[in-house]
Design an enzyme around this catalytic site. Structure first.
Site, mmCIF file in Angstrom:
data_model
loop_
_atom_site.group_PDB
_atom_site.id
_atom_site.type_symbol
_atom_site.label_atom_id
_atom_site.label_comp_id
_atom_site.label_asym_id
_atom_site.label_seq_id
_atom_site.Cartn_x
_atom_site.Cartn_y
_atom_site.Cartn_z
ATOM 1 N N ASN A 139 32.639 -6.189 29.358
ATOM 2 C CA ASN A 139 32.853 -6.514 30.886
ATOM 3 C C ASN A 139 31.941 -6.895 31.439
ATOM 4 O O ASN A 139 31.983 -7.614 32.517
ATOM 5 C CB ASN A 139 33.351 -5.176 30.842
ATOM 6 N N ASP A 144 16.381 -0.173 35.208
ATOM 7 C CA ASP A 144 17.401 1.151 36.316
ATOM 8 C C ASP A 144 17.045 2.420 35.826
ATOM 9 O O ASP A 144 17.881 2.806 36.330
ATOM 10 C CB ASP A 144 18.495 -0.175 36.668
ATOM 11 N N GLU A 151 15.510 10.475 32.323
ATOM 12 C CA GLU A 151 15.845 10.873 33.406
ATOM 13 C C GLU A 151 16.336 12.580 34.074
ATOM 14 O O GLU A 151 16.321 13.427 33.518
ATOM 15 C CB GLU A 151 16.993 10.276 33.519
ATOM 16 N N HIS A 174 18.791 4.259 38.160
ATOM 17 C CA HIS A 174 19.814 4.833 37.785
ATOM 18 C C HIS A 174 21.003 4.543 38.854
ATOM 19 O O HIS A 174 21.638 4.925 38.650
ATOM 20 C CB HIS A 174 19.785 5.638 36.728
ATOM 21 N N GLY A 212 23.222 1.562 39.124
ATOM 22 C CA GLY A 212 23.788 0.478 38.432
ATOM 23 C C GLY A 212 25.302 0.900 39.103
ATOM 24 O O GLY A 212 25.841 -0.035 39.669
HETATM 25 C C1 MLT Z 1 27.574 4.125 33.288
HETATM 26 O O1 MLT Z 1 27.053 4.751 31.707
HETATM 27 O O2 MLT Z 1 28.312 4.176 33.437
HETATM 28 C C2 MLT Z 1 26.429 4.366 34.037
HETATM 29 O O3 MLT Z 1 24.836 3.889 33.731
HETATM 30 C C3 MLT Z 1 26.772 5.112 35.491
HETATM 31 C C4 MLT Z 1 26.350 6.178 34.778
HETATM 32 O O4 MLT Z 1 25.791 6.996 34.041
HETATM 33 O O5 MLT Z 1 26.006 6.691 36.278
#
Ligand code: MLT
Length: 293
Positions: free
Chosen positions: A149, A244, A249, A268, A270
């Protein structure tokens, strides 16, 4: 039926589901130890990326029928154990694609226009007009790794801005991976982390990049060999990177990544827009409810 929500989601959406037959128990701060104790009481579990849904947690969840991931990456869920225990795992792959595409664009412009230096130097009382000559995105070549996507949306937006795009995924590509690295001015990664993609970006790939090029990772730290990228940046083999996501983490306060001056970093975020969070929360609650019936 009871569903435990173990991470922070959009609680406005939570209120909309209060009257339904399924009871949602919102505990966004639950610790791994406490989760292990209480998981036996729930038919459903909803998480984002903070909670690691391990083999132990799944095996303790004797009543569990569905696990929902509000977001796209499933790397924090032990999918093999879930399958063994006949637990359905659902996610919301499209819900945050717009947010991720927009942050990718933000990082591209930040790198090309040296925005981090521009902002911080103004706060430091400086006027670096002469030092802050940037570059235009128009006419550049961007290599997109991962064509789900996010990759597809990004390609469309970049092309509308006059960018030449290369893309590569297991199923669809307009170029080989090596060629993508060699020809791109910016390489941006949008892969999910699986056994197949772990450390897929290594020394060999980075070595092919132009010295003037940039790398962006907004997917998962684990898709890049950490030391290879660190070495490439530390020795100025590439011009810079925007990250990011990280190998661990939250990124430790004393991480060596914080000390490189050709890297810009975000924590992170995104998918962290109110729109994406509302969409992901709403979709995941519906999907989990559906799988409990
Ligand atoms: C995701 O996998 O949807 C993104 O990296 C967002 C997240 O994990 O916070």
């Amino acid at each position: 039926m009871k569903v435990l929500i173990a991470d922070k989601i959009d609680d406005k959406v939570l209120k909309l589901h209060l009257s339904k037959s399924v009871k949602f128990d919102y505990r966004p701060e639950v610790t791994p130890e406490h989760l292990l104790k209480i998981i036996k009481n729930y038919e459903g579990l909803i998480v984002r990326s903070r909670t690691k849904v391990t083999e132990k947690i799944i095996n303790r969840g004797k009543k569990l029928k569905a696990i929902g991931r509000a977001g796209s990456g499933l790397d924090n869920i032990d999918l093999i154990t879930a399958k063994k225990n006949n637990i359905v795992v659902v996610n919301t792959p499209g819900a945050n694609s717009n947010a991720v595409v927009e942050l990718t664009l933000g990082l591209i412009f930040s790198l090309l226009r040296k925005l981090e230096n521009a902002y911080s130097s103004m706060k430091d009382g400086l006027w670096l007009k002469k030092d802050l000559k940037g570059q235009e995105l128009k006419g550049k070549a961007v290599g997109i790794i991962g064509y789900g996507n996010i990759g597809k949306k990004l390609k469309t937006v970049l092309e509308s801005l006059g960018v030449k795009t290369y893309f590569f995924s297991r199923h669809k590509k307009n170029v080989g991976l090596k060629e993508l690295f060699a020809k791109s001015d910016i390489v941006t990664i949008h892969l999910s982390l699986t056994a197949e993609t772990e450390n897929i970006i290594n020394n060999k790939m980075l070595f092919l990049m132009k010295p003037s090029s940039y790398l962006i990772n907004i997917s998962r730290g684990g898709v890049i060999e950490e030391e290879s990228l660190y070495h490439a940046l530390k020795n100025n083999k590439i011009a810079g990177a925007a990250l990011d996501v990280y190998w661990s983490e939250p990124l430790p306060p004393d991480s060596k990544w914080r000390k490189l001056n050709n890297v810009i970093m975000t924590p992170h975020i995104g998918a962290s827009t109110s729109e994406a969070l509302t969409r992901a929360t709403s979709e995941i609650m519906e999907k989990v409810i559906k799988n409990l019936k």
